[in-house]
Write a protein that holds these residues in place. Structure first.
Motif, PDB file in Angstrom:
ATOM      1  N   SER A 152      86.812  80.346  42.659  1.00  0.00           N
ATOM      2  CA  SER A 152      86.702  80.587  41.221  1.00  0.00           C
ATOM      3  C   SER A 152      85.204  80.605  40.934  1.00  0.00           C
ATOM      4  O   SER A 152      84.633  79.658  40.390  1.00  0.00           O
ATOM      5  CB  SER A 152      87.423  79.490  40.431  1.00  0.00           C
ATOM      6  OG  SER A 152      87.533  79.830  39.064  1.00  0.00           O
ATOM      7  N   CYS A 180      86.037  86.066  39.582  1.00  0.00           N
ATOM      8  CA  CYS A 180      85.703  85.336  38.354  1.00  0.00           C
ATOM      9  C   CYS A 180      86.822  84.340  38.070  1.00  0.00           C
ATOM     10  O   CYS A 180      87.886  84.363  38.694  1.00  0.00           O
ATOM     11  CB  CYS A 180      85.514  86.303  37.186  1.00  0.00           C
ATOM     12  SG  CYS A 180      87.030  87.105  36.616  1.00  0.00           S
ATOM     13  N   ASN A 181      86.595  83.461  37.107  1.00  0.00           N
ATOM     14  CA  ASN A 181      87.569  82.407  36.810  1.00  0.00           C
ATOM     15  C   ASN A 181      88.938  82.964  36.441  1.00  0.00           C
ATOM     16  O   ASN A 181      89.971  82.478  36.928  1.00  0.00           O
ATOM     17  CB  ASN A 181      87.049  81.538  35.669  1.00  0.00           C
ATOM     18  CG  ASN A 181      85.798  80.767  36.036  1.00  0.00           C
ATOM     19  OD1 ASN A 181      85.602  80.407  37.194  1.00  0.00           O
ATOM     20  ND2 ASN A 181      84.948  80.512  35.060  1.00  0.00           N
ATOM     21  N   SER A 184      90.722  84.575  39.375  1.00  0.00           N
ATOM     22  CA  SER A 184      91.153  83.504  40.265  1.00  0.00           C
ATOM     23  C   SER A 184      92.455  82.884  39.773  1.00  0.00           C
ATOM     24  O   SER A 184      93.386  82.647  40.553  1.00  0.00           O
ATOM     25  CB  SER A 184      90.060  82.434  40.375  1.00  0.00           C
ATOM     26  OG  SER A 184      90.508  81.322  41.116  1.00  0.00           O
ATOM     27  N   ALA A 185      92.528  82.632  38.477  1.00  0.00           N
ATOM     28  CA  ALA A 185      93.732  82.024  37.905  1.00  0.00           C
ATOM     29  C   ALA A 185      94.940  82.947  38.046  1.00  0.00           C
ATOM     30  O   ALA A 185      96.043  82.499  38.390  1.00  0.00           O
ATOM     31  CB  ALA A 185      93.493  81.683  36.438  1.00  0.00           C
ATOM     32  N   LEU A 201      89.616  74.647  43.023  1.00  0.00           N
ATOM     33  CA  LEU A 201      88.768  75.781  42.683  1.00  0.00           C
ATOM     34  C   LEU A 201      87.467  75.632  43.459  1.00  0.00           C
ATOM     35  O   LEU A 201      86.747  74.650  43.306  1.00  0.00           O
ATOM     36  CB  LEU A 201      88.503  75.829  41.180  1.00  0.00           C
ATOM     37  CG  LEU A 201      89.735  75.659  40.270  1.00  0.00           C
ATOM     38  CD1 LEU A 201      89.360  75.921  38.821  1.00  0.00           C
ATOM     39  CD2 LEU A 201      90.871  76.554  40.717  1.00  0.00           C
ATOM     40  N   ASN A 209      78.470  79.447  36.305  1.00  0.00           N
ATOM     41  CA  ASN A 209      79.761  78.800  36.074  1.00  0.00           C
ATOM     42  C   ASN A 209      79.549  77.304  35.941  1.00  0.00           C
ATOM     43  O   ASN A 209      78.475  76.781  36.269  1.00  0.00           O
ATOM     44  CB  ASN A 209      80.719  79.077  37.239  1.00  0.00           C
ATOM     45  CG  ASN A 209      82.181  79.046  36.846  1.00  0.00           C
ATOM     46  OD1 ASN A 209      82.514  78.782  35.695  1.00  0.00           O
ATOM     47  ND2 ASN A 209      83.050  79.328  37.793  1.00  0.00           N
ATOM     48  N   ALA A 214      85.429  76.732  34.423  1.00  0.00           N
ATOM     49  CA  ALA A 214      86.471  77.225  35.328  1.00  0.00           C
ATOM     50  C   ALA A 214      87.834  76.641  34.961  1.00  0.00           C
ATOM     51  O   ALA A 214      88.833  77.368  34.892  1.00  0.00           O
ATOM     52  CB  ALA A 214      86.106  76.893  36.769  1.00  0.00           C
ATOM     53  N   TYR A 218      91.323  78.495  33.612  1.00  0.00           N
ATOM     54  CA  TYR A 218      92.627  78.306  34.252  1.00  0.00           C
ATOM     55  C   TYR A 218      93.680  77.873  33.228  1.00  0.00           C
ATOM     56  O   TYR A 218      94.802  78.396  33.205  1.00  0.00           O
ATOM     57  CB  TYR A 218      92.518  77.271  35.367  1.00  0.00           C
ATOM     58  CG  TYR A 218      92.488  77.897  36.749  1.00  0.00           C
ATOM     59  CD1 TYR A 218      93.554  77.766  37.624  1.00  0.00           C
ATOM     60  CD2 TYR A 218      91.395  78.638  37.174  1.00  0.00           C
ATOM     61  CE1 TYR A 218      93.538  78.337  38.888  1.00  0.00           C
ATOM     62  CE2 TYR A 218      91.358  79.217  38.432  1.00  0.00           C
ATOM     63  CZ  TYR A 218      92.442  79.063  39.283  1.00  0.00           C
ATOM     64  OH  TYR A 218      92.428  79.651  40.524  1.00  0.00           O
ATOM     65  N   CYS A 236      87.991  70.911  40.876  1.00  0.00           N
ATOM     66  CA  CYS A 236      86.912  71.794  41.297  1.00  0.00           C
ATOM     67  C   CYS A 236      86.160  71.167  42.468  1.00  0.00           C
ATOM     68  O   CYS A 236      85.793  69.989  42.414  1.00  0.00           O
ATOM     69  CB  CYS A 236      85.942  72.049  40.148  1.00  0.00           C
ATOM     70  SG  CYS A 236      86.676  72.959  38.776  1.00  0.00           S
TER      71      CYS A 236
END
Length: 250
Positions: A152, A180-181, A184-185, A201, A209, A214, A218, A236
């Motif tokens: 992420s 990107c966040n 990723s989600a 993450l 970031n 992040a 999510y 994270c």
């Protein structure tokens, strides 16, 4: 099975994975001393590592390869400079000790980049960093792991407001850059299932970031898709500190 993320990010990457009988290392982009200090916590030394799995040929993932016996290094064709006795293929499982390992393709500006799925002790771990997009064709293999370690990397607005050259920004945001966040989600939601306990993450940018950003992304995406994020342990990975996860009882 449990894991110890020794470090995750542009400064260097290394993750230890332990099963009942086997010790694996995913990537070796950190100083040997850093990795050895973590191994010492579990009464092990670098020679106790049964295999090193290399994801791709960027220095922050393989600069410490010389610390590992070449006989213990596994990677896709062209990933490791020079000759390599243990060349593997995507979607072709192999066994190290009591861990079943399957490499799967990722999308990054490197030679044959990949992630890894590890299975042991009736558990499954998916490790996927350094990819500009997620291949949905991997889902049938990866779905419903106990543990998911997924990149992420950046917040788009933060990345655009860094002082990095536009060429680098475009590369990071491309399909062969980094997730990107939000992407990723969305990828995580394709992979996780009712067995999933923990989502980590990883490879979070220090400049583009923050862990809080992040996690907020999510939560937003999971809520949008109608999934209760509180069902999972979401954390994270620090860039320059270790983090232990999985079925670890100290």
């Amino acid at each position: 099975m449990f894991f110890d993320i020794v470090g995750s990010g542009s400064k260097g990457n290394a993750t230890l994975v332990f099963s009942s009988k086997t010790t694996l290392l995913i990537d070796m982009g950190l100083p040997l001393g850093r990795v050895e200090s973590e191994l010492h916590r579990f009464n092990k030394v670098i020679k106790d590592v049964d295999a090193l799995l290399v994801t791709h040929n960027h220095a922050d993932h393989y600069r410490g390869l010389k610390a590992i016996s070449p006989k213990k290094i596994y990677a896709l064709e062209g990933t490791v400079p020079g000759s390599l006795s243990n060349v593997i293929d995507v979607f072709e499982p192999f066994i190290i000790g009591d861990i079943k390992i399957t490499a799967f393709p990722t999308s990054h500006d490197a030679t044959n980049p990949c992630g890894y799925m590890l299975e042991a002790d009736n558990e499954k771990l998916v490790y996927m960093t350094d990819t500009g997009c997620y291949y949905s064709s991997n889902t049938s293999l990866l779905e419903n792991p106990d543990y998911l370690i997924i990149e992420s990397n950046h917040d788009i607005q933060m990345l655009l407001h860094t002082h990095r050259p536009m060429e680098l920004i475009h590369r990071i945001m491309s399909d062969v850059g980094h997730l990107c966040n939000e992407d990723s989600a969305f990828a995580a939601l394709e992979i996780i299932g009712d067995k999933t306990k923990e989502i980590v993450l990883a490879h979070i940018s220090e400049e583009a970031n923050t862990p809080e950003t992040a996690l907020e992304a999510y939560e937003k995406i999971f809520r949008y898709k109608g999934v209760d994020i509180n069902r999972y342990k979401v954390r994270c990975a620090p860039q320059w500190k270790n983090m232990i996860g999985g079925d670890y009882d100290n």
